[in-house]
Design a protein around this motif. Structure first.
Motif, PDB file in Angstrom:
ATOM      1  N   PRO A  93      -8.011  12.946  41.997  1.00 16.69           N
ATOM      2  CA  PRO A  93      -8.501  13.339  43.312  1.00 16.69           C
ATOM      3  C   PRO A  93      -8.018  14.672  43.796  1.00 16.69           C
ATOM      4  CG  PRO A  93      -7.301  11.490  42.914  1.00 16.69           C
ATOM      5  CD  PRO A  93      -7.361  11.667  41.499  1.00 16.69           C
ATOM      6  N   THR A  94      -8.387  15.100  44.729  1.00 20.15           N
ATOM      7  CA  THR A  94      -7.889  16.174  45.590  1.00 20.15           C
ATOM      8  C   THR A  94      -6.903  15.202  46.509  1.00 20.15           C
ATOM      9  OG1 THR A  94      -9.734  17.456  45.278  1.00 20.15           O
ATOM     10  CG2 THR A  94      -8.400  18.144  47.061  1.00 20.15           C
ATOM     11  N   GLY A  95      -5.819  15.779  46.672  1.00 12.49           N
ATOM     12  CA  GLY A  95      -4.762  15.340  47.573  1.00 12.49           C
ATOM     13  C   GLY A  95      -3.684  14.591  46.794  1.00 12.49           C
ATOM     14  N   ARG A  96      -3.968  14.283  45.593  1.00 12.32           N
ATOM     15  CA  ARG A  96      -2.938  13.621  44.804  1.00 12.32           C
ATOM     16  C   ARG A  96      -2.025  14.740  44.111  1.00 12.32           C
ATOM     17  NH1 ARG A  96      -4.628   9.406  40.184  1.00 12.32           N
ATOM     18  NH2 ARG A  96      -4.654  11.448  39.075  1.00 12.32           N
ATOM     19  N   MET A  97      -0.694  14.482  44.252  1.00  9.41           N
ATOM     20  CA  MET A  97       0.111  15.432  43.638  1.00  9.41           C
ATOM     21  C   MET A  97       0.222  15.446  42.030  1.00  9.41           C
ATOM     22  SD  MET A  97       2.755  17.570  43.838  1.00  9.41           S
ATOM     23  CE  MET A  97       4.058  18.291  42.942  1.00  9.41           C
ATOM     24  N   GLU A  98      -0.252  16.484  41.622  1.00  7.33           N
ATOM     25  CA  GLU A  98      -0.132  16.491  40.141  1.00  7.33           C
ATOM     26  C   GLU A  98       0.411  17.961  39.775  1.00  7.33           C
ATOM     27  OE1 GLU A  98      -2.755  16.227  35.989  1.00  7.33           O
ATOM     28  OE2 GLU A  98      -3.547  15.435  37.909  1.00  7.33           O
ATOM     29  N   TYR A  99       1.448  18.308  39.259  1.00  2.00           N
ATOM     30  CA  TYR A  99       1.919  19.573  39.094  1.00  2.00           C
ATOM     31  C   TYR A  99       1.148  20.269  38.196  1.00  2.00           C
ATOM     32  CZ  TYR A  99       5.629  23.214  38.156  1.00  2.00           C
ATOM     33  OH  TYR A  99       6.292  24.357  38.166  1.00  2.00           O
ATOM     34  N   SER A 100       0.652  21.645  38.495  1.00  2.00           N
ATOM     35  CA  SER A 100      -0.539  22.269  37.748  1.00  2.00           C
ATOM     36  C   SER A 100      -0.184  23.821  37.365  1.00  2.00           C
ATOM     37  CB  SER A 100      -1.890  22.166  38.446  1.00  2.00           C
ATOM     38  OG  SER A 100      -2.559  22.904  37.756  1.00  2.00           O
ATOM     39  N   ASN A 101       0.122  24.194  36.216  1.00  4.69           N
ATOM     40  CA  ASN A 101       0.383  25.618  35.977  1.00  4.69           C
ATOM     41  C   ASN A 101      -1.087  26.075  36.030  1.00  4.69           C
ATOM     42  OD1 ASN A 101       3.024  25.739  35.263  1.00  4.69           O
ATOM     43  ND2 ASN A 101       2.816  25.051  33.293  1.00  4.69           N
ATOM     44  N   LEU A 102      -2.216  25.470  35.703  1.00  2.00           N
ATOM     45  CA  LEU A 102      -3.591  25.916  35.876  1.00  2.00           C
ATOM     46  C   LEU A 102      -3.936  26.115  37.370  1.00  2.00           C
ATOM     47  CD1 LEU A 102      -6.496  26.614  34.871  1.00  2.00           C
ATOM     48  CD2 LEU A 102      -6.792  24.219  34.751  1.00  2.00           C
ATOM     49  N   GLY A 103      -3.565  25.302  37.996  1.00  2.00           N
ATOM     50  CA  GLY A 103      -3.587  25.656  39.604  1.00  2.00           C
ATOM     51  C   GLY A 103      -2.938  26.957  40.149  1.00  2.00           C
ATOM     52  N   TYR A 104      -1.980  27.094  39.609  1.00  2.00           N
ATOM     53  CA  TYR A 104      -1.406  28.648  40.257  1.00  2.00           C
ATOM     54  C   TYR A 104      -1.888  29.727  39.654  1.00  2.00           C
ATOM     55  CZ  TYR A 104       2.095  27.205  43.523  1.00  2.00           C
ATOM     56  OH  TYR A 104       2.678  27.071  44.663  1.00  2.00           O
ATOM     57  N   ALA A 105      -2.521  29.501  38.258  1.00  2.00           N
ATOM     58  CA  ALA A 105      -3.193  30.501  37.595  1.00  2.00           C
ATOM     59  C   ALA A 105      -4.315  30.952  38.429  1.00  2.00           C
ATOM     60  CB  ALA A 105      -3.536  30.421  36.178  1.00  2.00           C
ATOM     61  N   VAL A 106      -5.233  29.822  38.859  1.00  2.00           N
ATOM     62  CA  VAL A 106      -6.272  29.926  39.711  1.00  2.00           C
ATOM     63  C   VAL A 106      -6.027  30.458  41.121  1.00  2.00           C
ATOM     64  CG1 VAL A 106      -8.252  28.811  40.960  1.00  2.00           C
ATOM     65  CG2 VAL A 106      -7.466  28.232  38.669  1.00  2.00           C
ATOM     66  N   LEU A 107      -4.830  30.126  41.610  1.00  2.00           N
ATOM     67  CA  LEU A 107      -4.254  30.745  42.913  1.00  2.00           C
ATOM     68  C   LEU A 107      -4.169  32.188  42.978  1.00  2.00           C
ATOM     69  CD1 LEU A 107      -3.477  30.318  45.884  1.00  2.00           C
ATOM     70  CD2 LEU A 107      -1.147  29.671  45.172  1.00  2.00           C
ATOM     71  N   GLY A 108      -3.344  32.340  41.957  1.00  2.95           N
ATOM     72  CA  GLY A 108      -3.032  33.798  41.720  1.00  2.95           C
ATOM     73  C   GLY A 108      -4.095  34.813  41.535  1.00  2.95           C
ATOM     74  N   HIS A 109      -5.292  34.385  40.678  1.00  2.62           N
ATOM     75  CA  HIS A 109      -6.370  34.970  40.838  1.00  2.62           C
ATOM     76  C   HIS A 109      -7.245  35.317  42.108  1.00  2.62           C
ATOM     77  CE1 HIS A 109      -9.871  36.861  38.660  1.00  2.62           C
ATOM     78  NE2 HIS A 109     -10.755  35.760  39.170  1.00  2.62           N
ATOM     79  N   ALA A 110      -7.215  34.245  42.833  1.00  5.64           N
ATOM     80  CA  ALA A 110      -7.874  34.193  43.905  1.00  5.64           C
ATOM     81  C   ALA A 110      -7.196  35.176  45.114  1.00  5.64           C
ATOM     82  CB  ALA A 110      -8.021  32.678  44.690  1.00  5.64           C
ATOM     83  N   LEU A 111      -5.733  35.178  45.077  1.00  8.47           N
ATOM     84  CA  LEU A 111      -5.233  36.177  45.916  1.00  8.47           C
ATOM     85  C   LEU A 111      -5.681  37.555  45.606  1.00  8.47           C
ATOM     86  CD1 LEU A 111      -1.872  34.370  46.015  1.00  8.47           C
ATOM     87  CD2 LEU A 111      -3.600  34.273  47.716  1.00  8.47           C
ATOM     88  N   SER A 112      -5.497  37.894  44.247  1.00  7.63           N
ATOM     89  CA  SER A 112      -6.013  39.275  43.745  1.00  7.63           C
ATOM     90  C   SER A 112      -7.308  39.731  44.038  1.00  7.63           C
ATOM     91  CB  SER A 112      -5.925  39.386  42.052  1.00  7.63           C
ATOM     92  OG  SER A 112      -4.444  39.335  41.890  1.00  7.63           O
ATOM     93  N   VAL A 113      -8.220  38.549  44.098  1.00  5.53           N
ATOM     94  CA  VAL A 113      -9.756  38.964  44.533  1.00  5.53           C
ATOM     95  C   VAL A 113      -9.828  39.242  45.978  1.00  5.53           C
ATOM     96  CG1 VAL A 113     -11.863  37.971  44.722  1.00  5.53           C
ATOM     97  CG2 VAL A 113     -10.842  37.704  42.307  1.00  5.53           C
ATOM     98  N   ALA A 114      -9.111  38.308  46.615  1.00  3.00           N
ATOM     99  CA  ALA A 114      -9.326  38.393  47.936  1.00  3.00           C
ATOM    100  C   ALA A 114      -8.800  39.576  48.669  1.00  3.00           C
ATOM    101  CB  ALA A 114      -8.353  37.174  48.707  1.00  3.00           C
TER     102      ALA A 114
END
Length: 280
Positions: A118-139
């Motif tokens: 569920p969104t809001g629960r802590m789960e360390y995620s390398n995948l999440g940071y891959a998506v974040l980095g891509h979003a920052l580049s697109v933005a």
């Protein structure tokens, strides 16, 4: 086998570089990269380029609507995404080699099916940071390296490429086998880069820690930093490299890097040194 070890720290912590370590050579920083990615996010938010609570589909329209995931969720590991991208090669020799730009593109189109919690629960995620980095580049229309140069290194008075995924071979401190041959490295220059692919010298990593956490030269430390009691910290590890950087609110700080060594021992060494240090 002797472990090349570097210890840097605040007043009262003795600088050390043992067993042929060199604090002025580039080393893999692993997940310490995330504090850089998180800082880019905060800087872009402060500039009004984007907002921490933007839904990811605002910047990545290929993501199905309704995931409820925001940029903030990606940064603080509450996105519900799993730790690793699905379908990785299980071999520890180079686990991210199969995670390509095409893999990420396919994954984004079915991200709602990849969510494991569920969104809001802590789960360390390398995948999440891959998506974040891509979003920052697109933005921004900028590569991850340019974002690091412009929003982290330049404001801190540090040279472009002081943190990079591709240092020159002669600038690297490379891990070697017992026979003296260079050991294989993980492939971290693809979409996993914002999660753990940067290299930097231990001195650069220490300067980053002091600037961002102790002196807070770019504002409040980013969401990517871990917080335990009065300590703010992050660690990182690859196949051959481990690092821990942390600081107390009283100004004590430490940066430890080790080649070959067990990451847990790197963390424990850093915490021991920090605990025994005198207040500056």
């Amino acid at each position: 086998m002797l472990v090349p070890t570097c210890v840097l720290g605040s007043t009262g912590i003795q600088e050390q570089a043992t067993n042929d370590h060199d604090p002025d050579k580039f080393v893999e920083l692993g997940s310490f990269t995330k504090v850089v990615t998180g800082t880019v996010l905060h800087r872009l938010a402060a500039a009004g380029t984007l907002a921490l609570d933007d839904p990811i589909e605002k910047w990545l329209p290929e993501v199905p609507g309704g995931t409820g995931i925001t940029l903030r969720n990606l940064a603080d590991h509450t996105s519900g995404l799993p730790r690793l991208p699905p379908g990785l090669d299980a071999s520890p020799a180079d686990p991210y080699a199969s995670f390509t730009d095409a893999s990420l593109a396919d994954l984004l189109q079915e991200l709602d099916k990849v969510v494991s919690g569920p969104t809001g629960r802590m789960e360390y995620s390398n995948l999440g940071y891959a998506v974040l980095g891509h979003a920052l580049s697109v933005a921004t229309g900028r590569t991850f390296q340019l974002l690091v140069n412009e929003h982290v290194l330049a404001p801190l008075g540090m040279a472009a490429q002081a943190l990079t995924a591709t240092p020159t071979p002669e600038a690297r401190l490379v891990p070697r086998s017992i026979f003296g041959r260079p050991r294989g490295l993980w492939s971290m220059t693809g979409p996993i880069l914002p999660a753990g692919g940067l290299w930097g010298t231990p001195r650069t990593a220490a300067r980053l820690l002091v600037s961002l956490v102790v002196d807070q030269r770019l504002g409040e430390p980013a969401l990517s930093w871990m917080r335990t009691g009065s300590s703010t910290w992050h660690n990182g590890a690859t196949r051959n490299s481990s690092v821990f950087g942390g600081a107390h609110t009283d100004g004590r700080w430490v940066l430890v890097h080790r080649l070959h060594g067990n990451p847990g021992r790197t963390d424990r060494l850093a915490l021991k040194v920090l605990k025994e240090a005198n207040t500056p």
